[in-house]
Enzyme design. Structure first.
Site, PDB file in Angstrom:
ATOM      1  N   SER A 118       0.792  -1.229   0.000  1.00  0.00           N
ATOM      2  CA  SER A 118       0.000   0.000   0.000  1.00  0.00           C
ATOM      3  C   SER A 118       0.825   1.280   0.000  1.00  0.00           C
ATOM      4  CB  SER A 118      -0.961   0.011   1.202  1.00  0.00           C
ATOM      5  OG  SER A 118      -2.100  -0.777   0.918  1.00  0.00           O
ATOM      6  N   LYS A 121       0.127   3.662  -2.835  1.00  0.00           N
ATOM      7  CA  LYS A 121      -0.856   4.747  -2.795  1.00  0.00           C
ATOM      8  C   LYS A 121      -0.179   6.127  -2.791  1.00  0.00           C
ATOM      9  CE  LYS A 121      -4.569   2.135  -0.516  1.00  0.00           C
ATOM     10  NZ  LYS A 121      -3.955   0.816  -0.327  1.00  0.00           N
ATOM     11  N   SER A 303      -5.803   3.944   4.278  1.00  0.00           N
ATOM     12  CA  SER A 303      -5.388   3.005   3.230  1.00  0.00           C
ATOM     13  C   SER A 303      -6.599   2.441   2.494  1.00  0.00           C
ATOM     14  CB  SER A 303      -4.533   1.871   3.818  1.00  0.00           C
ATOM     15  OG  SER A 303      -3.705   1.313   2.816  1.00  0.00           O
TER      16      SER A 303
END
Length: 474
Positions: A118, A121, A303
Site C-alpha cells: 500500500s 498509494k 489506506s
C-alpha cells in the site's frame, strides 16, 4: 533557506502535546477509531461576560533548530543495523534514508527494489495531485435520457460518493465532506416538479476496461477483499450491512438513487438499467465531492483501496483520456517522471498496491516524499498531511507502542501490508531537528512473523527519530 518545513514541524508540536489533532473520519465510516465520549474532555463554554485579551505573537523562547542538513550515512547505518537485522523480517529487506536536501547523500541497502504494497498509494496520490490539483472536485450528475421519462445517473468517479447524507451528529465528526445520491435525488425530484413517473438509467462509462484488475489475486474481488472498480460507486462498494461488497457497484448506486427518488415523492418504474447519457443532454442536478487534497488525506490515512483505484483511473483519464487500471498505472509513472522522480526501475500495475507484481525502487519513494515535504510543491502537501502519524492516526494509531517513545508523533509514514509483505514510507524528525525521508520494506516475511515484522520496521523508523543522523547546515 526555505525548506518547506512548517508542515513537518507540526508533527513535532503533536509530540509535545501542542494543538492536538486527529482526523475525524466519522462514526459511519470508521466506528473503531471514533473517540469514546466517556474518555474525551467535556466541551465547556467560557463563562458569560468573560473577556479574553487579544492574541499577541509570543517572543521565541529558543532558537529554532536547523531544518536542513546533509545526511551522515554512517550514522544511519548504525541506527538501523539492529532493527533491520531482525530475523522476523525475512531474507529480503530494503531501506533508504535521506534528508529534504536533493544534494544530500542517501543511505540505502544494496537491493533497493521491493513489493510496495500500500505504499503504492503515495505514488498514485502524488500523481493525482500533480495532474488534477488539490482543489479539484469530482461531480456526479443526473441528466435527461433519450426517452421522455428517463433520467440518467452519470458517474463522475467520485471515490467518496455516499448513498445517504450524513446526520447532523455525523457531519460534525466526519472529514472530509461527502456528496451523496440521496441529496442528488432530492434535487432531481425538485427539478422534475416533485412528482411524476420516471425510469432510472445509469451511465458508468467514464471508466473502461475490467473492473477486476488482472494483476490481483483471483480471489480478491469474489472474497470481498476489494470491490469491483467503477465510475459510479457509493460507500466504496460496500453493501448496506457494512461488511460485504457489491458484485455490481454501479447498479447498487443506481438502486440507492432510485430509492431516494421514491422517498422524494417520485414514482420510479422498474429496475435501474445501464444506458449512455445522450450527448448534450439537459442536466437536472449534480453534486460535488470533497476537494482532492482532502480525499487524498483520507485515502492515505486509512489506506482506502477502492478510493485509490478510483483516483488512479482519474489520473489515467487526465493524462491519456482513458480511465482504466492500465492507463492509470502508466499515467502515474509518467507523471512522476515528469516531476523529476526517477521511475526507471518501477513496475506498477494498480493504484492501491494490492498487486504482488508491483515493483518499486526506494529512490522513487524518496524522490516523491522529498518533493512533497520540501519547497516549491505545495500542490503535493496532502501526501505529508495525509500519511498516518505514529501512535496517533489512521493505520498507525495502534502501532509503535513497543518502540522508542520518541517516535510517537515524530514519525509519519504510509503503511504497506500484504501477507508476507510489510513496508513503511514517510518522514521522521531526528533528534537534531532535521527531517528525514525514509523507505523501509520486507517482502519475504513468513506469514506467522507478520506482526513481529511490523514491530521491527516500527523500531527502525523510531531509531531514525532518535538519531542525530545529519550534520546541520545553515
Amino acid at each position: 533557506m526555505r525548506t518547506g518545513l512548517p508542515v513537518v514541524l507540526v508533527v513535532a508540536l503533536l509530540a509535545a502535546g501542542v494543538g492536538a489533532y486527529r482526523f475525524e473520519w466519522g462514526p459511519r465510516y470508521l466506528p473503531g477509531l471514533v473517540a469514546d465520549p466517556a474518555t474525551e474532555p467535556e466541551a465547556v463554554l467560557p463563562p458569560a461576560g468573560l473577556e479574553l485579551p487579544a492574541w499577541a505573537e509570543p517572543a521565541p523562547v529558543a532558537q529554532p533548530l536547523a531544518s536542513a542538513g546533509t545526511l551522515d550515512p554512517d550514522r544511519v547505518a548504525r541506527a538501523l543495523r539492529r532493527p533491520l537485522a531482525d530475523p522476523d523480517l525475512g531474507p529480503h529487506v530494503v531501506g533508504a534514508v535521506s534528508t529534504l536536501d536533493p544534494a544530500s547523500p542517501t543511505w540505502s541497502t544494496a537491493d533497493d527494489t521491493y513489493v510496495p504494497a500500500s505504499t503504492t498509494k503515495l505514488l498514485t496520490m502524488g500523481a493525482a495531485l500533480a495532474t488534477l490539483g488539490p482543489d479539484h472536485r469530482f461531480t456526479t450528475r443526473v441528466v435527461r435520457g433519450d426517452r421522455p421519462r428517463d433520467v440518467v445517473l452519470v458517474g463522475g468517479g467520485d471515490p467518496l460518493l455516499a448513498s445517504q447524507p450524513l446526520t447532523v451528529e455525523e457531519r460534525a465528526a466526519t472529514y472530509p465532506e461527502r456528496a451523496d445520491v440521496a441529496t442528488l435525488a432530492l434535487a432531481t425530484a425538485e427539478a422534475l416538479g416533485g412528482s411524476g413517473r420516471v425510469r432510472v438509467r445509469y451511465d458508468d462509462g467514464l471508466f473502461t476496461g475490467p473492473t477486476d484488475n488482472p494483476a490481483w489475486r483471483r480471489d480478491y474481488v469474489p472474497d470481498d477483499v476489494v470491490s469491483p472498480i467503477t465510475a459510479l460507486m457509493v460507500d466504496g462498494g460496500l453493501e448496506p450491512d457494512g461488511d460485504s461488497r457489491s458484485d455490481d457497484p454501479s447498479l447498487a448506486a443506481a438502486r440507492a438513487f432510485a430509492d431516494a427518488l421514491r422517498a422524494a415523492g417520485m414514482t420510479v418504474a422498474g429496475e435501474p438499467r445501464p444506458a449512455t447519457a445522450p450527448d448534450g443532454a439537459d442536466q437536472l442536478a449534480s453534486v460535488e465531492g470533497a476537494p482532492l487534497g482532502e480525499v487524498v488525506e483520507r485515502i492515505l490515512d486509512v489506506s482506502d483501496n477502492e478510493g485509490a483505484e478510483v483516483v488512479g483511473h482519474q489520473v489515467g483519464l487526465a493524462v491519456s483520456g482513458e480511465g482504466s487500471f492500465a492507463a492509470g498505472a502508466s499515467a502515474v509513472l509518467s507523471t512522476l517522471a515528469g516531476l523529476g522522480v526517477d521511475t526507471s526501475g518501477d513496475q506498477v500495475l494498480d493504484g492501491s498496491g494490492l498487486s504482488r507484481r508491483n515493483r518499486v525502487t526506494t529512490a522513487t519513494m524518496l524522490g516523491l516524499l522529498r518533493l512533497a515535504a520540501g519547497p516549491g510543491h505545495d500542490d503535493l502537501r496532502s501526501l505529508v498531511t495525509g500519511v498516518p502519524v505514529a501512535g496517533w492516526t489512521g493505520s498507525l494509531t495502534y502501532r509503535f507502542s513497543d518502540g522508542p517513545p520518541v517516535a510517537l508523533g515524530l514519525v509519519r509514514a504510509k503503511t504497506g501490508t500484504l501477507t508476507g509483505v510489510h513496508a513503511l514510507a514517510g518522514l521522521a524528525v531526528g533528534r537534531d531537528g532535521v527531517p528525514l525521508v525514509f523507505v523501509l520494506g520486507a517482502d519475504r516475511v513468513a506469514a506467522e512473523d507478520g506482526l513481529a515484522a511490523q514491530d521491527a520496521l516500527d523500531r527502525a523508523a523510531g531509531a531514525l527519530a532518535a538519531c542525530r543522523c545529519a550534520a546541520a547546515s545553515g
